[in-house]
Scaffold this motif. Structure first.
Motif, PDB file in Angstrom:
ATOM      1  N   SER A   1      54.218 -20.454   5.848  1.00  0.00           N
ATOM      2  CA  SER A   1      54.381 -21.000   7.098  1.00  0.00           C
ATOM      3  C   SER A   1      55.647 -21.498   7.287  1.00  0.00           C
ATOM      4  N   MET A   2      56.290 -21.325   8.594  1.00  0.00           N
ATOM      5  CA  MET A   2      57.364 -21.980   8.811  1.00  0.00           C
ATOM      6  C   MET A   2      57.418 -23.111   9.759  1.00  0.00           C
ATOM      7  N   ILE A   3      56.071 -23.626   9.885  1.00  0.00           N
ATOM      8  CA  ILE A   3      55.935 -24.659  10.848  1.00  0.00           C
ATOM      9  C   ILE A   3      56.417 -25.909  10.351  1.00  0.00           C
ATOM     10  N   MET A   4      57.288 -26.595  11.145  1.00  0.00           N
ATOM     11  CA  MET A   4      57.786 -27.853  10.695  1.00  0.00           C
ATOM     12  C   MET A   4      57.032 -29.080  11.199  1.00  0.00           C
ATOM     13  N   ASP A   5      55.882 -29.757  10.453  1.00  0.00           N
ATOM     14  CA  ASP A   5      55.034 -30.600  11.119  1.00  0.00           C
ATOM     15  C   ASP A   5      55.386 -32.100  10.370  1.00  0.00           C
ATOM     16  N   SER A   6      54.333 -32.909  10.542  1.00  0.00           N
ATOM     17  CA  SER A   6      54.193 -34.099   9.899  1.00  0.00           C
ATOM     18  C   SER A   6      54.278 -34.052   8.468  1.00  0.00           C
ATOM     19  N   LEU A   7      53.317 -32.813   8.128  1.00  0.00           N
ATOM     20  CA  LEU A   7      53.076 -32.961   6.875  1.00  0.00           C
ATOM     21  C   LEU A   7      54.339 -32.419   5.845  1.00  0.00           C
ATOM     22  N   PHE A   8      55.281 -31.729   6.663  1.00  0.00           N
ATOM     23  CA  PHE A   8      56.445 -31.088   6.055  1.00  0.00           C
ATOM     24  C   PHE A   8      57.533 -32.423   5.910  1.00  0.00           C
ATOM     25  N   ARG A   9      57.497 -33.366   6.897  1.00  0.00           N
ATOM     26  CA  ARG A   9      58.169 -34.528   7.141  1.00  0.00           C
ATOM     27  C   ARG A   9      57.668 -35.474   5.954  1.00  0.00           C
ATOM     28  N   ILE A  10      56.521 -35.564   5.623  1.00  0.00           N
ATOM     29  CA  ILE A  10      56.039 -36.535   4.632  1.00  0.00           C
ATOM     30  C   ILE A  10      56.266 -36.088   3.239  1.00  0.00           C
TER      31      ILE A  10
ATOM     32  N   MET B   1      37.600 -46.104  11.114  1.00  0.00           N
ATOM     33  CA  MET B   1      37.721 -44.714  10.570  1.00  0.00           C
ATOM     34  C   MET B   1      38.959 -45.069   9.430  1.00  0.00           C
ATOM     35  N   THR B   2      38.725 -44.262   8.380  1.00  0.00           N
ATOM     36  CA  THR B   2      39.700 -44.389   7.176  1.00  0.00           C
ATOM     37  C   THR B   2      40.393 -42.857   6.986  1.00  0.00           C
ATOM     38  N   MET B   3      41.569 -42.886   6.986  1.00  0.00           N
ATOM     39  CA  MET B   3      42.190 -41.605   7.369  1.00  0.00           C
ATOM     40  C   MET B   3      43.392 -41.388   6.228  1.00  0.00           C
ATOM     41  N   ASP B   4      43.213 -40.296   5.349  1.00  0.00           N
ATOM     42  CA  ASP B   4      44.302 -39.781   4.476  1.00  0.00           C
ATOM     43  C   ASP B   4      45.119 -39.321   5.603  1.00  0.00           C
ATOM     44  N   LEU B   5      46.603 -39.251   4.730  1.00  0.00           N
ATOM     45  CA  LEU B   5      47.730 -38.659   5.595  1.00  0.00           C
ATOM     46  C   LEU B   5      47.969 -37.351   5.008  1.00  0.00           C
ATOM     47  N   SER B   6      47.586 -37.085   3.861  1.00  0.00           N
ATOM     48  CA  SER B   6      47.909 -35.338   3.207  1.00  0.00           C
ATOM     49  C   SER B   6      47.165 -34.606   2.936  1.00  0.00           C
ATOM     50  N   MET B   7      45.968 -34.103   4.049  1.00  0.00           N
ATOM     51  CA  MET B   7      44.758 -33.746   4.014  1.00  0.00           C
ATOM     52  C   MET B   7      45.556 -31.993   4.116  1.00  0.00           C
ATOM     53  N   PRO B   8      44.586 -31.009   3.661  1.00  0.00           N
ATOM     54  CA  PRO B   8      45.075 -29.659   4.038  1.00  0.00           C
ATOM     55  C   PRO B   8      45.111 -29.380   5.493  1.00  0.00           C
TER      56      PRO B   8
ATOM     57  N   LEU C   1      46.049 -29.773   8.933  1.00  0.00           N
ATOM     58  CA  LEU C   1      46.419 -30.944   9.934  1.00  0.00           C
ATOM     59  C   LEU C   1      46.604 -32.197   9.138  1.00  0.00           C
ATOM     60  N   SER C   2      47.731 -32.700   9.335  1.00  0.00           N
ATOM     61  CA  SER C   2      48.078 -33.852   8.685  1.00  0.00           C
ATOM     62  C   SER C   2      47.444 -34.951   9.079  1.00  0.00           C
ATOM     63  N   GLY C   3      47.117 -36.042   8.521  1.00  0.00           N
ATOM     64  CA  GLY C   3      46.503 -37.313   9.048  1.00  0.00           C
ATOM     65  C   GLY C   3      47.170 -38.081  10.028  1.00  0.00           C
ATOM     66  N   VAL C   4      48.385 -37.960  10.150  1.00  0.00           N
ATOM     67  CA  VAL C   4      49.215 -38.366  11.156  1.00  0.00           C
ATOM     68  C   VAL C   4      49.081 -37.665  12.477  1.00  0.00           C
ATOM     69  N   ASP C   5      48.668 -36.284  12.441  1.00  0.00           N
ATOM     70  CA  ASP C   5      48.340 -35.654  13.739  1.00  0.00           C
ATOM     71  C   ASP C   5      46.944 -35.813  14.235  1.00  0.00           C
ATOM     72  N   ALA C   6      46.019 -35.950  13.244  1.00  0.00           N
ATOM     73  CA  ALA C   6      44.504 -36.249  13.405  1.00  0.00           C
ATOM     74  C   ALA C   6      44.501 -37.716  14.105  1.00  0.00           C
ATOM     75  N   ILE C   7      45.394 -38.639  13.673  1.00  0.00           N
ATOM     76  CA  ILE C   7      45.378 -40.107  14.233  1.00  0.00           C
ATOM     77  C   ILE C   7      45.644 -40.006  15.840  1.00  0.00           C
TER      78      ILE C   7
ATOM     79  N   GLU D   1      59.277 -44.890   6.561  1.00  0.00           N
ATOM     80  CA  GLU D   1      59.192 -44.188   7.870  1.00  0.00           C
ATOM     81  C   GLU D   1      57.837 -43.651   8.202  1.00  0.00           C
ATOM     82  N   VAL D   2      56.853 -43.390   7.242  1.00  0.00           N
ATOM     83  CA  VAL D   2      55.590 -43.031   7.593  1.00  0.00           C
ATOM     84  C   VAL D   2      54.867 -44.225   7.972  1.00  0.00           C
TER      85      VAL D   2
END
Length: 464
Positions: free
Chosen positions: A262-271, A390-397, A399-405, A427-428
């Protein structure tokens, strides 16, 4: 036809699948009118040195963010222009059946082959934190993948920390899969884990970007077409790549299915990029923490397709918070809503972390409504169960946790979200606090300490 452009890749479908497919189908000439010649080196960690010592620098190359960051440190400024694949699942530790390794602690005193600077070391580090392994007691042997495999076959190594296809080959010579960046077969903690975020990327020198951005945009469009072919015609593309990389079609499909192209540049990429930067800095591999603007740019990919860029860079604004033993929170933090009942939903893909979280909830005498293992599952379960915590991880498969939040806060601005993450990047942390997160707890954590912080904030919230 324009002048020849040299793009570097590696003999590895994890890193260079789209580049190899484009060459195999002559897409650069047919789709973009570009005269591209490619050089494919042995897969490993030598590309930074190869670029540094080359008389003629490549027009662009495919590698992981580590290469770009190391080049920055040596004065060769480059930018990541696009991710190409999530390759964390191919970064693996394989143990020899004769090694006597059964538990993570058994790695202490053993010989592990690993290429210096390999991303899989981060997976090892995070596993060691979760499982309380002293990596200083492990003998790491610096070898490139082919040399690791030869030593493993001769039983000179107890394990290898490497990547596909060498890890699959190692299993033909007495090896057993132990864990990867995304999955564990370690006894009692089998299942998904989040010990590594790693992506292959297209990277270009700054001077190339400044001089010929239009050609880089055309290269990105070609790679986008190759990515689409991998998504829609996977078996046919894998067959072509099996010829290119000289692997059987069955092996090639097995290897490639561990990646997400995938070439999608999203929060997981940034993390992932920022995590590599911090890891290299903290381990003395680079002298500076480079800024995001120095490491990647989004404008060229946005020209290709705006839907591929899901990152928005806002203005930097300091967020003040306190830190105590890996737990971050604002001075004036308070929980919201009806606090007479603590109803938690947990979102984390690691069974290890979920076990620690369940212990935390027991101490708090809180109710567990369920456990989500992906960002999308967390959103769906939240909509159905409506917890107040809610407890939230950030690096799940996925959709990232940031986007889920972000999406969960839109559904309920008053939900109390606690981030539990191994991503300890400033930064995160600032981003999730701006999104309304109450507490940020760094993995690994002690349930008793986490419960104590939550209880103290809860008591102040009720009193106020």
């Amino acid at each position: 036809m324009s002048k020849k452009l040299e793009i570097w890749g590696v003999n590895d479908p994890n890193i260079s699948a789209q580049l190899a497919l484009a060459i195999k189908l002559d897409l650069f000439a047919k789709e973009a009118g570009l005269d591209v010649v490619c050089r494919f080196a042995e897969s490993g960690t030598t590309m930074p040195q190869d670029v540094l010592h080359a008389e003629q620098k490549p027009f662009a190359f495919t590698q992981t963010p580590i290469t770009s960051i190391l080049l920055h440190d040596k004065g060769v400024s480059t930018k990541i222009l696009a991710p190409l694949a999530d390759i964390a699942g191919t970064q693996q530790v394989v143990i020899h059946r004769a090694s006597g390794i059964h538990t993570p602690q058994d790695l202490e005193g053993k010989r592990i082959g690993i290429a210096k600077g390999a991303a899989v070391f981060i997976a090892l580090t995070n596993m060691a934190k979760d499982c309380h392994v002293d990596l200083d007691q492990v003998y790491f042997i610096n070898l490139l993948p082919s040399d690791q495999l030869a030593a493993f076959r001769e039983k000179k190594l107890d394990a290898i920390a490497c990547w596909e296809p060498w890890t699959t080959e190692a299993q033909h010579y007495g090896g057993e899969f132990f864990f990867s960046g995304t999955r564990s077969e370690i006894p009692h903690i089998e299942g998904n884990v989040n010990w590594l975020i790693n992506q292959s990327c297209l990277i270009a020198p700054d001077e190339t970007i400044d001089r010929e951005p239009e050609k880089l945009i055309m290269i990105l469009k070609v790679l986008q077409k190759a990515t689409l072919m991998l998504e829609l015609y996977f078996e046919e593309a894998a067959a072509l790549l099996s010829e290119f990389f000289q692997r059987s079609p069955e092996d090639m499909q097995s290897i490639m299915r561990k990646n997400t192209y995938s070439m999608i540049m999203d929060s997981l990429f940034r993390i992932g990029v920022l995590s590599f930067r911090d890891f290299l800095y903290e381990n003395g591999r680079v002298a500076l923490k480079f800024s995001e603007n120095q490491l990647y740019r989004t404008d060229l990919l946005r020209e290709v397709d705006p839907a591929l860029v899901l990152l928005e860079k806002g203005t930097k604004k300091d967020v003040g918070f306190f830190e105590k033993e890996g737990i971050y929170y604002k001075d004036n933090v308070s929980f919201e809503g009806d606090l007479s009942r603590l109803r938690f939903l947990m979102a984390d893909d690691s069974v290890v972390v979920r076990n620690f979280l369940n212990r935390t909830l027991e101490i708090l005498q809180a109710e567990s409504l369920g456990e989500a293992t992906t960002g999308q599952e967390a959103i769906d379960m939240f909509a159905r169960l409506r917890p107040n915590f809610m407890t939230m991880d950030l690096s799940m498969p996925g959709l990232s946790g940031v986007d889920a939040i972000q999406q969960i806060r839109q559904m309920d601005p008053h939900v109390n979200i606690i981030v539990i993450s191994g991503i300890d990047v400033q930064e995160v942390r600032e981003e999730v606090f701006k999104l309304g997160v109450k507490i940020f707890i760094k993995k690994p954590f002690v349930p008793e300490k986490a419960a104590s912080v939550i209880r103290n904030i809860l008591e102040k919230s009720i009193t106020n």
